[in-house]
Scaffold this active site. Structure first.
Site, PDB file in Angstrom:
ATOM      1  N   LYS A 185       0.847  -1.209   0.000  1.00  0.00           N
ATOM      2  CA  LYS A 185       0.000   0.000   0.000  1.00  0.00           C
ATOM      3  C   LYS A 185       0.877   1.252   0.000  1.00  0.00           C
ATOM      4  O   LYS A 185       0.646   2.174  -0.769  1.00  0.00           O
ATOM      5  CB  LYS A 185      -0.901   0.017   1.237  1.00  0.00           C
ATOM      6  CG  LYS A 185      -1.560   1.360   1.465  1.00  0.00           C
ATOM      7  CD  LYS A 185      -2.353   1.423   2.752  1.00  0.00           C
ATOM      8  CE  LYS A 185      -1.556   1.789   3.981  1.00  0.00           C
ATOM      9  NZ  LYS A 185      -1.249   3.222   4.151  1.00  0.00           N
ATOM     10  N   ASN A 186       1.892   1.271   0.857  1.00  0.00           N
ATOM     11  CA  ASN A 186       2.687   2.486   1.001  1.00  0.00           C
ATOM     12  C   ASN A 186       3.614   2.739  -0.182  1.00  0.00           C
ATOM     13  O   ASN A 186       4.154   3.838  -0.325  1.00  0.00           O
ATOM     14  CB  ASN A 186       3.496   2.454   2.306  1.00  0.00           C
ATOM     15  CG  ASN A 186       2.615   2.727   3.515  1.00  0.00           C
ATOM     16  OD1 ASN A 186       1.429   3.020   3.382  1.00  0.00           O
ATOM     17  ND2 ASN A 186       3.196   2.612   4.707  1.00  0.00           N
ATOM     18  N   ARG A 220      -4.319  10.854   4.820  1.00  0.00           N
ATOM     19  CA  ARG A 220      -3.305  11.898   4.870  1.00  0.00           C
ATOM     20  C   ARG A 220      -2.338  11.832   3.693  1.00  0.00           C
ATOM     21  O   ARG A 220      -1.818  12.843   3.235  1.00  0.00           O
ATOM     22  CB  ARG A 220      -2.526  11.734   6.161  1.00  0.00           C
ATOM     23  CG  ARG A 220      -2.237  12.978   6.905  1.00  0.00           C
ATOM     24  CD  ARG A 220      -1.383  12.617   8.066  1.00  0.00           C
ATOM     25  NE  ARG A 220      -0.056  12.230   7.604  1.00  0.00           N
ATOM     26  CZ  ARG A 220       0.950  13.073   7.505  1.00  0.00           C
ATOM     27  NH1 ARG A 220       0.795  14.333   7.838  1.00  0.00           N
ATOM     28  NH2 ARG A 220       2.130  12.667   7.079  1.00  0.00           N
ATOM     29  N   CYS A 265      -4.723  13.619  12.992  1.00  0.00           N
ATOM     30  CA  CYS A 265      -5.256  12.288  12.775  1.00  0.00           C
ATOM     31  C   CYS A 265      -5.072  11.524  14.069  1.00  0.00           C
ATOM     32  O   CYS A 265      -4.399  11.994  14.980  1.00  0.00           O
ATOM     33  CB  CYS A 265      -4.593  11.607  11.591  1.00  0.00           C
ATOM     34  SG  CYS A 265      -3.299  10.503  11.990  1.00  0.00           S
ATOM     35  N   ARG A 296       0.775  14.962  12.807  1.00  0.00           N
ATOM     36  CA  ARG A 296       1.191  14.638  11.451  1.00  0.00           C
ATOM     37  C   ARG A 296       1.055  15.798  10.465  1.00  0.00           C
ATOM     38  O   ARG A 296       0.336  15.717   9.468  1.00  0.00           O
ATOM     39  CB  ARG A 296       0.419  13.418  10.931  1.00  0.00           C
ATOM     40  CG  ARG A 296       0.531  12.224  11.857  1.00  0.00           C
ATOM     41  CD  ARG A 296      -0.151  11.013  11.308  1.00  0.00           C
ATOM     42  NE  ARG A 296       0.725  10.234  10.461  1.00  0.00           N
ATOM     43  CZ  ARG A 296       0.329   9.177   9.780  1.00  0.00           C
ATOM     44  NH1 ARG A 296      -0.918   8.799   9.814  1.00  0.00           N
ATOM     45  NH2 ARG A 296       1.177   8.493   9.056  1.00  0.00           N
ATOM     46  N   ASP A 318       4.838   0.798  12.074  1.00  0.00           N
ATOM     47  CA  ASP A 318       3.625   0.145  11.570  1.00  0.00           C
ATOM     48  C   ASP A 318       3.486  -1.308  12.054  1.00  0.00           C
ATOM     49  O   ASP A 318       2.489  -1.963  11.745  1.00  0.00           O
ATOM     50  CB  ASP A 318       3.607   0.186  10.028  1.00  0.00           C
ATOM     51  CG  ASP A 318       3.266   1.572   9.496  1.00  0.00           C
ATOM     52  OD1 ASP A 318       2.881   2.439  10.295  1.00  0.00           O
ATOM     53  OD2 ASP A 318       3.398   1.787   8.270  1.00  0.00           O
ATOM     54  N   ILE A 322       8.259   7.282  16.642  1.00  0.00           N
ATOM     55  CA  ILE A 322       7.907   7.982  15.395  1.00  0.00           C
ATOM     56  C   ILE A 322       6.648   8.833  15.553  1.00  0.00           C
ATOM     57  O   ILE A 322       6.629   9.985  15.146  1.00  0.00           O
ATOM     58  CB  ILE A 322       7.725   6.974  14.224  1.00  0.00           C
ATOM     59  CG1 ILE A 322       8.945   6.045  14.110  1.00  0.00           C
ATOM     60  CG2 ILE A 322       7.466   7.711  12.911  1.00  0.00           C
ATOM     61  CD1 ILE A 322      10.231   6.705  13.722  1.00  0.00           C
ATOM     62  N   ARG A 328      -8.420  -0.201   5.100  1.00  0.00           N
ATOM     63  CA  ARG A 328      -7.605   0.837   4.464  1.00  0.00           C
ATOM     64  C   ARG A 328      -6.303   0.252   3.930  1.00  0.00           C
ATOM     65  O   ARG A 328      -5.756   0.776   2.956  1.00  0.00           O
ATOM     66  CB  ARG A 328      -7.240   1.934   5.486  1.00  0.00           C
ATOM     67  CG  ARG A 328      -8.349   2.939   5.731  1.00  0.00           C
ATOM     68  CD  ARG A 328      -7.835   4.062   6.610  1.00  0.00           C
ATOM     69  NE  ARG A 328      -6.538   4.521   6.136  1.00  0.00           N
ATOM     70  CZ  ARG A 328      -5.603   5.058   6.899  1.00  0.00           C
ATOM     71  NH1 ARG A 328      -5.810   5.231   8.188  1.00  0.00           N
ATOM     72  NH2 ARG A 328      -4.449   5.435   6.389  1.00  0.00           N
TER      73      ARG A 328
HETATM   74  C1  UD1 Z   1       4.579   6.921   6.288  1.00  0.00           C
HETATM   75  C2  UD1 Z   1       3.722   5.708   6.114  1.00  0.00           C
HETATM   76  C3  UD1 Z   1       3.174   5.241   7.453  1.00  0.00           C
HETATM   77  C4  UD1 Z   1       4.314   5.057   8.445  1.00  0.00           C
HETATM   78  C5  UD1 Z   1       5.193   6.289   8.510  1.00  0.00           C
HETATM   79  C6  UD1 Z   1       6.433   6.084   9.360  1.00  0.00           C
HETATM   80  C7  UD1 Z   1       2.805   6.016   3.899  1.00  0.00           C
HETATM   81  C8  UD1 Z   1       1.622   6.321   3.048  1.00  0.00           C
HETATM   82  N1  UD1 Z   1       2.640   6.046   5.212  1.00  0.00           N
HETATM   83  O1  UD1 Z   1       3.749   7.962   6.789  1.00  0.00           O
HETATM   84  O2  UD1 Z   1       2.484   4.012   7.248  1.00  0.00           O
HETATM   85  O3  UD1 Z   1       3.774   4.813   9.729  1.00  0.00           O
HETATM   86  O4  UD1 Z   1       5.645   6.647   7.195  1.00  0.00           O
HETATM   87  O5  UD1 Z   1       7.165   5.005   8.916  1.00  0.00           O
HETATM   88  O6  UD1 Z   1       3.864   5.736   3.397  1.00  0.00           O
HETATM   89  N2  UD1 Z   1       6.317  14.901  10.279  1.00  0.00           N
HETATM   90  C9  UD1 Z   1       6.359  16.253  10.488  1.00  0.00           C
HETATM   91  N3  UD1 Z   1       6.206  17.087   9.415  1.00  0.00           N
HETATM   92  C10 UD1 Z   1       5.987  16.648   8.142  1.00  0.00           C
HETATM   93  C11 UD1 Z   1       5.953  15.248   7.935  1.00  0.00           C
HETATM   94  C12 UD1 Z   1       6.111  14.405   9.029  1.00  0.00           C
HETATM   95  O7  UD1 Z   1       6.548  16.700  11.621  1.00  0.00           O
HETATM   96  O8  UD1 Z   1       5.861  17.461   7.216  1.00  0.00           O
HETATM   97  C13 UD1 Z   1       6.475  13.976  11.425  1.00  0.00           C
HETATM   98  C14 UD1 Z   1       5.268  13.096  11.649  1.00  0.00           C
HETATM   99  O9  UD1 Z   1       4.296  13.729  12.452  1.00  0.00           O
HETATM  100  C15 UD1 Z   1       5.881  11.884  12.314  1.00  0.00           C
HETATM  101  C16 UD1 Z   1       7.251  11.782  11.654  1.00  0.00           C
HETATM  102  O10 UD1 Z   1       7.511  13.074  11.106  1.00  0.00           O
HETATM  103  O11 UD1 Z   1       6.014  12.108  13.678  1.00  0.00           O
HETATM  104  C17 UD1 Z   1       7.364  10.748  10.570  1.00  0.00           C
HETATM  105  O12 UD1 Z   1       6.312  10.928   9.659  1.00  0.00           O
HETATM  106  P1  UD1 Z   1       6.401  10.493   8.135  1.00  0.00           P
HETATM  107  O13 UD1 Z   1       7.617   9.665   7.884  1.00  0.00           O
HETATM  108  O14 UD1 Z   1       6.213  11.711   7.298  1.00  0.00           O
HETATM  109  O15 UD1 Z   1       5.123   9.573   7.999  1.00  0.00           O
HETATM  110  P2  UD1 Z   1       4.240   9.462   6.728  1.00  0.00           P
HETATM  111  O16 UD1 Z   1       5.106   9.651   5.542  1.00  0.00           O
HETATM  112  O17 UD1 Z   1       3.017  10.279   6.874  1.00  0.00           O
END
Ligand code: UD1
Length: 417
Positions: free
Chosen positions: A22-23, A92, A116, A121, A306, A328, A398
């Protein structure tokens, strides 16, 4: 709304075929807007987040056709470079279209994802990086508007913290920018590498994917490509943990074993026999009484966040006390109260959870709160005596394709009602 009704304590044996990730599928779908040519993607999992992303692509103006085992995408004309609130609020990862849309059309309007269940996030890291590539970003009425009428330009970008979809989003913006972009502190996840492989097939010039420094030379246009999505390591890991909790020899097939090393290593420490009957298969069998093993979630190649809820469910069945540290996401312990209702003994302090095993779990009515928390509840239900009813399984839908069919095929007593 659908529920799962699970009767626990039935042994799992046999083989489970793993679906596409999915990711990895979500950014690959977003990447199809980078070219007016046709992009064909195989092994797209039939899960709700993917359908949401396809609805978003159609809204933007992408033509999607399905054939036997592939989808084709053609975005000749982007009629509306916008991701509306009603789609973004359910997923998201919709923010993944921000980079591709601005790169292709010079304009993007994407609803802010908002909070969320598992934390704030935000997408500030995506927005800061796009500004460094020359986009002008404004926010109003709950939308992020990005404009780059003269196109984007390459830049040196250092992410303040590792972000998976942020790395993907900016990589997709940079492939059509003028000049060189260097991304530092980039995410190493296999899904980032899979996206880079697709973009390279489309004609992008990318080096260093899978390392913290990714270099991208912008090109004028991208072209058609054919790509098969990698296997879902989180789906595979979830079934392997179920196999350790209540299995008697379970194999997951169609996987990339290297992507699961952090998980299989912990499983071995906990008393699993892990073997590789084929290059694309992992076998698990409980060999010794389950031992408590600590985990601490980290970015790849560390233990994935995850898989944290599933590990916690497993540890309720292990002898001894295990520590689980979530590094995380700030609020990713919502499964704890539901696991406790089934009889687990878990204490929480900030981002630390201590699981006191082994406890007898008994079936109960529980509520799914997010995608992976639900998978943890499912594992607990398989190990519990009696019947568990999991409410709100749309969270599981999902990200897991046909999960109840796959589990029933290896011996679980599970039905959707
Ligand atoms: C992706 C995965 C999700 C997984 C996560 C961490 C997808 C679609 N989803 O989510 O399943 O749990 O990686 O491995 O691939 N953050 C910020 N600012 C930003 C972006 C992120 O502060 O602009 C923070 C987030 O709140 C979180 C951390 O950074 O605490 C990591 O988030 P991120 O790696 O961005 O997660 P996703 O890419 O949303």
């Amino acid at each position: 709304m659908d529920n799962f009704v699970i009767e626990g304590k039935h042994t799992l044996t046999g083989e489970i075929p793993i679906s596409g990730s999915k990711n990895a599928a979500l950014p690959a779908l977003a990447a199809t807007v980078l070219t007016e040519d046709t992009v064909i993607l195989e092994r797209i999992p039939e899960v709700r987040d993917v359908w949401t992303m396809m609805r978003l692509l159609k809204h933007i103006g992408v033509c999607i056709e399905q054939s036997d085992n592939a989808y084709s995408f053609k975005s000749e004309l982007i009629s509306l470079p916008e991701a509306p609130y009603n789609l973004v609020k359910t997923m998201r990862a919709s923010s993944l279209v921000l980079g591709p849309l601005i790169a292709r059309t010079g304009r993007a309007r994407v609803s802010m994802p908002g909070g969320c269940a598992i934390g704030a996030r935000p997408i500030d890291l995506h927005m800061n990086a796009l500004e460094q590539l020359g986009a002008r970003i404004t926010q109003d009425h709950g939308y992020v508007e990005a404009q780059a009428p003269d196109g984007l330009h390459g830049s040196n970008i250092r992410f303040e913290r590792v972000t998976v979809t942020g790395t993907e989003d900016i990589m997709m913006a940079a492939v059509l920018a003028r000049g060189e972009t260097v991304l530092e502190n980039a995410a190493l996840e296999p899904e980032v590498v899979d996206l880079a492989n697709l973009l390279k097939k489309m004609g992008a010039l990318i080096e260093g994917e899978g390392t913290p420094t990714i270099k991208i030379q912008g090109v004028d246009r991208l072209r058609s490509a054919h790509h098969a999505i990698i296997a879902d390591r989180i789906e595979a890991g979830t079934f392997l943990i179920a196999g350790l909790a209540v299995g008697h020899g379970l194999t997951v097939t169609g996987v990339h074993a290297a992507h699961l090393e952090a998980v299989t290593e912990k499983m071995s420490q906990a008393g699993a026999e892990i073997s590789y009957p084929r290059e694309d298969a992992i076998y698990v069998e409980p060999k010794e009484p389950l031992r408590a093993v600590d985990i601490s979630t980290q970015e790849y190649p560390g233990f994935p966040t995850d898989m944290q809820a599933q590990w916690m469910a497993l540890m309720t069945q292990a002898n001894g006390k295990s520590q689980i540290v979530e590094n995380i996401f700030e609020n990713r312990f919502m499964h704890v109260s539901e696991l406790s209702r089934m009889g687990a003994k878990i204490s929480l302090a900030g981002n630390h959870a201590s699981v006191h095993g082994k406890t007898t779990l008994s079936g109960a009515a529980v509520m799914a709160s997010d995608l992976r928390a639900s998978a943890g509840l499912l594992i607990a239900a398989l190990a519990a005596s009696g019947e568990t009813v999991i409410d709100r399984v749309y969270h599981i839908d999902r990200g897991y394709e046909d999960i109840e069919k796959k589990l029933a095929a290896v011996g679980a007593h599970i039905r959707r009602v």
